[in-house]
Write an enzyme that holds these catalytic residues in place. Structure first.
Site, mmCIF file in Angstrom:
data_model
loop_
_atom_site.group_PDB
_atom_site.id
_atom_site.type_symbol
_atom_site.label_atom_id
_atom_site.label_comp_id
_atom_site.label_asym_id
_atom_site.label_seq_id
_atom_site.Cartn_x
_atom_site.Cartn_y
_atom_site.Cartn_z
ATOM 1 N N GLY A 1 1.219 -1.048 -0.133
ATOM 2 C CA GLY A 1 0.350 0.093 -0.045
ATOM 3 C C GLY A 1 1.060 0.868 0.150
ATOM 4 O O GLY A 1 0.504 2.451 0.565
ATOM 5 N N SER B 1 1.923 3.316 -2.908
ATOM 6 C CA SER B 1 2.043 4.395 -3.630
ATOM 7 C C SER B 1 1.158 5.431 -3.297
ATOM 8 O O SER B 1 1.239 6.424 -3.773
ATOM 9 C CB SER B 1 1.437 3.375 -5.101
ATOM 10 O OG SER B 1 -0.613 2.961 -4.515
ATOM 11 N N SER B 2 0.244 5.429 -2.232
ATOM 12 C CA SER B 2 -0.516 6.829 -1.784
ATOM 13 C C SER B 2 -0.199 6.057 -0.318
ATOM 14 O O SER B 2 0.092 6.145 0.308
ATOM 15 C CB SER B 2 -1.911 7.087 -2.134
ATOM 16 O OG SER B 2 -2.722 5.780 -2.255
ATOM 17 N N GLY B 3 -1.211 8.120 0.587
ATOM 18 C CA GLY B 3 -1.498 8.151 1.783
ATOM 19 C C GLY B 3 -0.301 7.949 2.981
ATOM 20 O O GLY B 3 0.849 8.057 2.736
ATOM 21 N N ARG C 1 -1.197 -1.935 -6.038
ATOM 22 C CA ARG C 1 -2.316 -2.831 -7.176
ATOM 23 C C ARG C 1 -1.876 -2.371 -8.393
ATOM 24 O O ARG C 1 -1.337 -2.593 -9.463
ATOM 25 C CB ARG C 1 -3.629 -3.127 -7.295
ATOM 26 C CG ARG C 1 -4.105 -4.022 -6.061
ATOM 27 C CD ARG C 1 -5.031 -4.329 -6.132
ATOM 28 N NE ARG C 1 -6.209 -2.805 -5.609
ATOM 29 C CZ ARG C 1 -7.478 -2.944 -5.527
ATOM 30 N NH1 ARG C 1 -8.491 -3.535 -6.072
ATOM 31 N NH2 ARG C 1 -7.957 -1.606 -4.744
ATOM 32 N N ASP D 1 -2.215 -7.524 -5.998
ATOM 33 C CA ASP D 1 -3.124 -7.221 -4.853
ATOM 34 C C ASP D 1 -2.001 -8.088 -3.966
ATOM 35 O O ASP D 1 -2.231 -9.994 -3.639
ATOM 36 C CB ASP D 1 -3.826 -8.071 -5.688
ATOM 37 C CG ASP D 1 -5.173 -8.283 -5.275
ATOM 38 O OD1 ASP D 1 -5.206 -7.732 -3.871
ATOM 39 O OD2 ASP D 1 -5.989 -8.079 -5.338
ATOM 40 N N SER E 1 -3.452 -1.070 11.110
ATOM 41 C CA SER E 1 -4.673 -2.064 12.160
ATOM 42 C C SER E 1 -5.736 -0.487 11.860
ATOM 43 O O SER E 1 -5.829 0.146 10.644
ATOM 44 C CB SER E 1 -4.464 -2.013 13.318
ATOM 45 O OG SER E 1 -6.316 -2.364 13.561
ATOM 46 N N TYR F 1 -15.247 -3.943 7.961
ATOM 47 C CA TYR F 1 -13.992 -3.498 7.640
ATOM 48 C C TYR F 1 -13.447 -3.687 9.391
ATOM 49 O O TYR F 1 -12.560 -3.579 9.866
ATOM 50 C CB TYR F 1 -14.148 -1.545 7.928
ATOM 51 C CG TYR F 1 -13.073 -0.862 7.723
ATOM 52 C CD1 TYR F 1 -12.155 -1.372 6.739
ATOM 53 C CD2 TYR F 1 -12.552 -0.362 8.544
ATOM 54 C CE1 TYR F 1 -10.729 -1.018 7.002
ATOM 55 C CE2 TYR F 1 -11.371 0.527 9.498
ATOM 56 C CZ TYR F 1 -10.839 0.374 8.183
ATOM 57 O OH TYR F 1 -9.404 1.082 7.790
ATOM 58 N N LYS G 1 -10.209 -5.500 11.063
ATOM 59 C CA LYS G 1 -9.492 -4.729 11.950
ATOM 60 C C LYS G 1 -8.932 -4.973 13.433
ATOM 61 O O LYS G 1 -8.127 -5.163 13.772
ATOM 62 C CB LYS G 1 -8.663 -3.578 11.930
ATOM 63 C CG LYS G 1 -9.131 -2.730 10.387
ATOM 64 C CD LYS G 1 -8.025 -2.532 9.529
ATOM 65 C CE LYS G 1 -7.606 -1.303 8.299
ATOM 66 N NZ LYS G 1 -6.442 -2.027 8.461
#
Length: 263
Positions: free
Chosen positions: A8, A10-12, A33, A59, A137, A151, A155
């Site tokens: 994850g 690529s961003s945020g 992804r 993925d 989490s 969700y 978590k």
């Protein structure tokens, strides 16, 4: 040279964690992804200078795909020293309105995806008696939120996984950590809030969203210090440490707010 691998990334939050480690001169591998977003992240990070960056598309819900991506990254940068499991998705909806596919997908990415990623690096870490793992989490992993049943399940489960893995890994030289970020200013948050039920907004709107950079700084600091749990703000700290004591009061408070919205 330290090899940091971020799913994850690529961003945020994942991208901001990468920015910190690149600034330290480390080798950083990003897995996500979308190859276009990964390439853009790589260019952004390399423009700032410091460490080396590579990317691989996969993925995380696909165990074979994420293992192959991690192996490719390790072939270039060497064994993973620090793993950040930041890949995650959220699709808010009341349970009766959510499809089984959407619910299953959240569990597959958020829980199974983290487990797949850990499995791909864990044996090597154990063999070297060193390594650090950060599982991401959520504040929704500390309390149930209406509209977030799947969700929250994914978590909450990460915490159980982290606790068990920590007990297995610590005597063998591998440090396991888990963090519980609040709403964070990312592209995903904007998409999520558009679909968020009003009952959820009443609860989650109580805490101002954090900047992704601030969350990333606390995560990296916790990894540096070898801490197991990372909380963000007093509210989440209280839920994490005192949940059995404060939960009845928190539930009653939010139940009143929710009834007001539903009238």
């Amino acid at each position: 040279m330290t090899h940091v691998l971020i799913t994850g990334g690529s961003s945020g939050i994942g991208l901001e964690v990468a920015r910190i480690y690149v600034g330290r001169g480390h080798r950083v591998s990003l897995i996500a992804r979308g190859l276009a977003a990964l390439d853009a992240a790589k260019v952004s990070l390399e423009t700032e200078g410091g460490g080396q960056v590579q990317v691989a598309a996969a993925d995380v819900a696909d165990a074979d795909a994420v293992q192959a991506a991690i192996r490719a990254c390790e072939t270039v940068f060497g064994p993973c020293d620090i793993l950040i499991c930041s890949a995650g998705i959220v699709a808010p909806a009341r349970f009766e309105d959510q499809t089984a596919a959407d619910a299953d997908r959240q569990v597959a990415v958020n829980l199974s995806g983290s487990m797949h990623s850990v499995r791909a690096v864990y044996a090597s870490m154990l063999a070297r008696h060193q390594g650090r793992i950060m599982l991401v989490s959520s504040g929704a992993g500390l309390m149930g939120i209406p509209g977030y049943a799947a969700y929250c399940a994914s978590k909450f489960a990460l915490r159980g996984f982290a606790e068990a893995l920590r007990s297995e890994a610590k005597p063998r030289g591998v440090v396991v950590s888990i963090c519980f970020p609040p709403d964070t200013q990312t592209p995903q948050l904007e998409r999520e809030r558009a679909a968020r039920p009003a009952e959820a907004e009443v609860i989650m709107g109580q805490v101002k969203p954090w900047k992704a950079e601030a969350v990333a700084r606390q995560m990296v600091r916790a990894l540096d210090q070898g801490r197991f749990e990372v909380y963000f703000g007093l509210t989440l700290l209280a839920l994490g440490r005192l949940a059995p004591l404060v939960r009845p009061f928190v539930d009653r408070y939010f139940d009143r707010l929710i009834r007001g919205v539903q009238r």
